[in-house]
Structures are given as structure tokens and as C-alpha cells.
Design a protein around this motif. Sequence first.
Motif, PDB file in Angstrom:
ATOM      1  N   GLN A 227      -7.181  -7.837   1.786  1.00 18.95           N
ATOM      2  CA  GLN A 227      -8.616  -7.743   1.528  1.00 18.95           C
ATOM      3  C   GLN A 227      -9.058  -6.282   1.440  1.00 18.95           C
ATOM      4  O   GLN A 227      -9.854  -5.905   0.564  1.00 18.95           O
ATOM      5  N   LEU A 228      -8.530  -5.450   2.325  1.00 21.88           N
ATOM      6  CA  LEU A 228      -8.861  -4.020   2.281  1.00 21.88           C
ATOM      7  C   LEU A 228      -8.377  -3.404   0.971  1.00 21.88           C
ATOM      8  O   LEU A 228      -9.075  -2.577   0.360  1.00 21.88           O
ATOM      9  N   ALA A 229      -7.193  -3.813   0.537  1.00 19.79           N
ATOM     10  CA  ALA A 229      -6.639  -3.285  -0.710  1.00 19.79           C
ATOM     11  C   ALA A 229      -7.523  -3.635  -1.894  1.00 19.79           C
ATOM     12  O   ALA A 229      -7.723  -2.813  -2.808  1.00 19.79           O
ATOM     13  N   LEU A 230      -8.068  -4.845  -1.905  1.00 20.95           N
ATOM     14  CA  LEU A 230      -8.975  -5.235  -2.981  1.00 20.95           C
ATOM     15  C   LEU A 230     -10.199  -4.329  -3.014  1.00 20.95           C
ATOM     16  O   LEU A 230     -10.637  -3.895  -4.091  1.00 20.95           O
ATOM     17  N   ASP A 231     -10.754  -4.031  -1.842  1.00 27.03           N
ATOM     18  CA  ASP A 231     -11.929  -3.166  -1.786  1.00 27.03           C
ATOM     19  C   ASP A 231     -11.607  -1.777  -2.334  1.00 27.03           C
ATOM     20  O   ASP A 231     -12.414  -1.179  -3.057  1.00 27.03           O
ATOM     21  N   LEU A 232     -10.429  -1.262  -2.002  1.00 25.54           N
ATOM     22  CA  LEU A 232     -10.037   0.063  -2.479  1.00 25.54           C
ATOM     23  C   LEU A 232      -9.773   0.060  -3.975  1.00 25.54           C
ATOM     24  O   LEU A 232      -9.991   1.064  -4.656  1.00 25.54           O
ATOM     25  N   MET A 233      -9.303  -1.072  -4.501  1.00 23.63           N
ATOM     26  CA  MET A 233      -9.047  -1.184  -5.941  1.00 23.63           C
ATOM     27  C   MET A 233     -10.342  -1.170  -6.745  1.00 23.63           C
ATOM     28  O   MET A 233     -10.446  -0.483  -7.767  1.00 23.63           O
ATOM     29  N   ILE A 234     -11.339  -1.926  -6.282  1.00 23.94           N
ATOM     30  CA  ILE A 234     -12.570  -2.068  -7.064  1.00 23.94           C
ATOM     31  C   ILE A 234     -13.570  -0.943  -6.795  1.00 23.94           C
ATOM     32  O   ILE A 234     -14.507  -0.750  -7.570  1.00 23.94           O
ATOM     33  N   ASN A 235     -13.365  -0.196  -5.705  1.00 22.59           N
ATOM     34  CA  ASN A 235     -14.251   0.929  -5.373  1.00 22.59           C
ATOM     35  C   ASN A 235     -13.423   2.183  -5.107  1.00 22.59           C
ATOM     36  O   ASN A 235     -13.326   2.659  -3.967  1.00 22.59           O
ATOM     37  N   PRO A 236     -12.801   2.743  -6.149  1.00 18.32           N
ATOM     38  CA  PRO A 236     -11.967   3.942  -5.966  1.00 18.32           C
ATOM     39  C   PRO A 236     -12.838   5.191  -5.791  1.00 18.32           C
ATOM     40  O   PRO A 236     -14.065   5.123  -5.953  1.00 18.32           O
ATOM     41  N   PRO A 237     -12.238   6.313  -5.451  1.00 20.02           N
ATOM     42  CA  PRO A 237     -12.999   7.564  -5.335  1.00 20.02           C
ATOM     43  C   PRO A 237     -13.736   7.887  -6.634  1.00 20.02           C
ATOM     44  O   PRO A 237     -13.235   7.612  -7.731  1.00 20.02           O
ATOM     45  N   GLN A 238     -14.910   8.465  -6.511  1.00 12.84           N
ATOM     46  CA  GLN A 238     -15.750   8.823  -7.649  1.00 12.84           C
ATOM     47  C   GLN A 238     -15.827  10.346  -7.788  1.00 12.84           C
ATOM     48  O   GLN A 238     -15.565  11.076  -6.830  1.00 12.84           O
TER      49      GLN A 238
END
Length: 477
Positions: free
Chosen positions: A336-347
Motif C-alpha cells: 500500500q505504501l508503494a502504491l502511494d509513492l508510485m502515484i505521488n512521486p517527488p515534484q
Amino acid sequence: MSVLQEISPNVRNMKQLEFAVLVRRASQIREELTQGVRKSYKDIIDVSWGDPHRAGVKPLSFVRQVLASCFYPQLMNSNELPVDVRQRAQKLLRGCGGGSVGAYTATAGISEIVKSISEFITRRDGGVQSNPENIYISSGSQWSLTNILRVLVNNESSPITGVLAPAPCHVTTTLSIMGLGAHIIPYYLNEEQGWELQIEELHRALESAKGICNPVALYVINPGNPTGHVQSRKSMQEVIRFVSEKKLFLLADEVYQDCVYGEKSEFVSYKRVLAEMGPPLSDTLELASFHSASKGLMGECGLRGGYVELVNVDPDVMKYVYTVFSTDTCAPATGQLALDLMINPPQPGDPSYPLYREETQHIKTTVVHNVKRALEVLNSLPGFCCQPVEGGAFAFPRVHLPPKAIQKAKAVGMQPDTFYCMRLLEEAGVLVSPGYEFGQKEGTHHIRFCIMTTVATMEELLQRLSSFHTQFMKDFS
């Protein structure tokens, strides 16, 4: 009485994978190499999986730094990690029970992450709204797909439930369908037209199912696995009209949506195309779309994180969907954490952005190079023909095997392309998958291999394959 006699007939009907023979032999060869057995190669190149990290692609630093901090929060007290990494880890842990990744989560997933996925989908689809209530996180997209199939497949119906699935098709999906007691209705993608999904073939496939099963769903993979094709808007619109006309449920496997390489290719989600087509279709057609942290540039296959979004599904049916997902308790928090990092990467402007951009750009450049080189080499070899790879993680070239090779394969009890793959493994130390496993038109043979590797691995792979293939064709000419 033997337990074997009590095995579910649905499980009995699941075909045994010939690929398993290749995997076992590869393991034996690795052991032989460690014991000093002399071969023409020093190691095995394993490109049989859609697993970038297995093939040498390095994990993204931002992803691993945040995950490390979530697993060991004391790291957030150090200034060695960028501030945005520490902030993201703190935010994610606040959503976990007791502030720990070791806690159970809600059945559908950590609420903050489910909401983030909904917002991501809305952004991706140009403002088409996504409702968090319609999203379920699971242990990978395949797990989500199997759960939705469990809702759709009626084991007590007569005739049995049928699901239209592409040929070639991701083998895990076909096994899941068979294991649930449903009948697979294959529709063949047109290889000569770049693995195009043609509406006439869907009509033919549906007609062939009459008297055999009750078709309830159409499964599509876009971008394709193993074919590497990317559907056009026009093709998707035709599919949507077909599904609506035939009163089917649409299952859209879109896990490779971030992997599009064709210059004229573009990923568009089925949900967006459906919304653009407007009422009554956009208000009535039932759709489940799937995505995963395993695929794309992140490639975190082992973390097991995927999700499904349901569209236009009856609220009474959604209650049963919740019940089915509840049998798993919840997906692993790590996925679940990985999904969050995938869809909200650094800007842009974030401390981690420069390195993140550098790493992701390197992966993109590498894959585009690998695709180009694979097509150049494969299409230059006598007996090989590979359609353009527009997206996804695989090349799926056709191998025109000599009659003597086909006869030899039959003599040793193997499918021809499995026989070819076994010889490639034995003589060149390259492990690829036989096309037979994925479904293919009778009389054709293919191999599948992952293109998401390092440049060095791809070059070594193509060199070994070229040398082997030349000798193989001589041996069986």
C-alpha cells in the motif's frame, strides 16, 4: 483415501505450466555452475519474468528511502535523508494503526492512500471523477482481478460462466479463470497488424461460445502482455460498444499504463474513454480497472501492491465485493505504501526530485534503447519476426521453427517453442518463456522475454540468442 482424489475439479482443470520444467532446469544449471561444471557461459540470464529488479534495474532511491524510514522510524531523526523523504514517511505512518507498518489496515486499504489513488485517477483521466468508495487495494493487481472474478463466476450455473480473454494472454489470468471453474473464450489478437484487437474477432469468439458457456465478462490488457501493443481510442470505443451491446462486464488490465514507448502511441484509460463517450454508456457500462506497483518504472514486484477501481457497479453487488476482499483481511501495508509513492512521486522543487528524475529518465532511456535493439536484432535473424513493441515490459517474437525441430520436440514430449527455449537455456544460458503458455494461433510459435533490463544485460542476451539461433537453425535444417 488419498487427498488427491478430493482435489477440486476446477483445480484439476488448471493446465500444468511447461515453463516449470525450464525453471527447474535453470536451477539445476546454476548449481552446476557453482560446482565448476564447464559451460559456454558463466551465468544464466533470466528474462522470463516481468520483474525489472530481477533483470538488473535498480530500485528508485526515493521509494526505498521512504520505505526504509517507515520500517525503521529512527531513520527520520537523521539528517542523512532528504527532508521530503522524512516528511513522506511521517505522513504515511500516521495512516497506519499504531503508527506501524506491522498493523492491520482497513479491508479496502489505508484510507489516506485509497483517497490518494482516487485523486491520482482523477488527475490521470483529465478530471473524470473517481470515488474512493469504489477502490480496493490488494496484494497485487492479479489478486484484485481474481477477487472480481470470484464475484462474477457462478459455479452452479448451467451452462458454466464464460470469460472472453485475449490470446496471447498473461498466463496467471487464464489459470485464475480456470481455477474458479469458468470457461475461457479466447479471442485472437491480430499479429500481422501489430497485435491489434479487432472487433470482428470478438464477435467470432462470442459466437463460438454458444451452447458451451454463458459469457459474462470481457478481459482486455492494455498495454499488452505479452504482446506489447497499445490500444487506440477508436479501438477502445469499439470494445466499449461491443461490451454494452452484449451486456458484458469489462475487465481492464492497465498495469503497464506508465510503460509506453511507441512514438505515436498513448495510454488512455478505459474509464476516461467511457466517460468521454457520454450517457447512456458512461452511466451504465460496468467496468473494473486494475493497476499495480509491480509494473512501470517503479517495478516493485515483491512488495505486492495493486488496486481495482469499480465503475457503475450496483451498490448491492459492491457489498459482496467488500465481503470477498474481507477474506484477505487486508493487503500488505508495504504494498500500500508503494502504491502511494508510485502515484505521488517527488515534484519539481522537492529535495528528492533531481535524483528521482535522473533515475526514472535513465530507466526510460534504457528501455527505449532495449526495444530498438531487440527489434533490430530479432528481425535480422532468419526465422524470427517481431512486431513493434509499443508498451509493456515484453517482446513476443514469432519463431518459425524448422519441421525437423518440431518433429524432435514431439519426440521428446515438448511443445515446439518449449523445446526451443530448453535448448536456448542449455546451450546459451538464457531463460525465456515459451509462447505456448500464453495462447497462440495453431501452427505458430513464440518466445517472451522482458525488455526492462540493463543495456549490458540486453546486449549480452541478444548476442547469446543470435549465436544460439544461428546454430539451432543449422542443426535442424
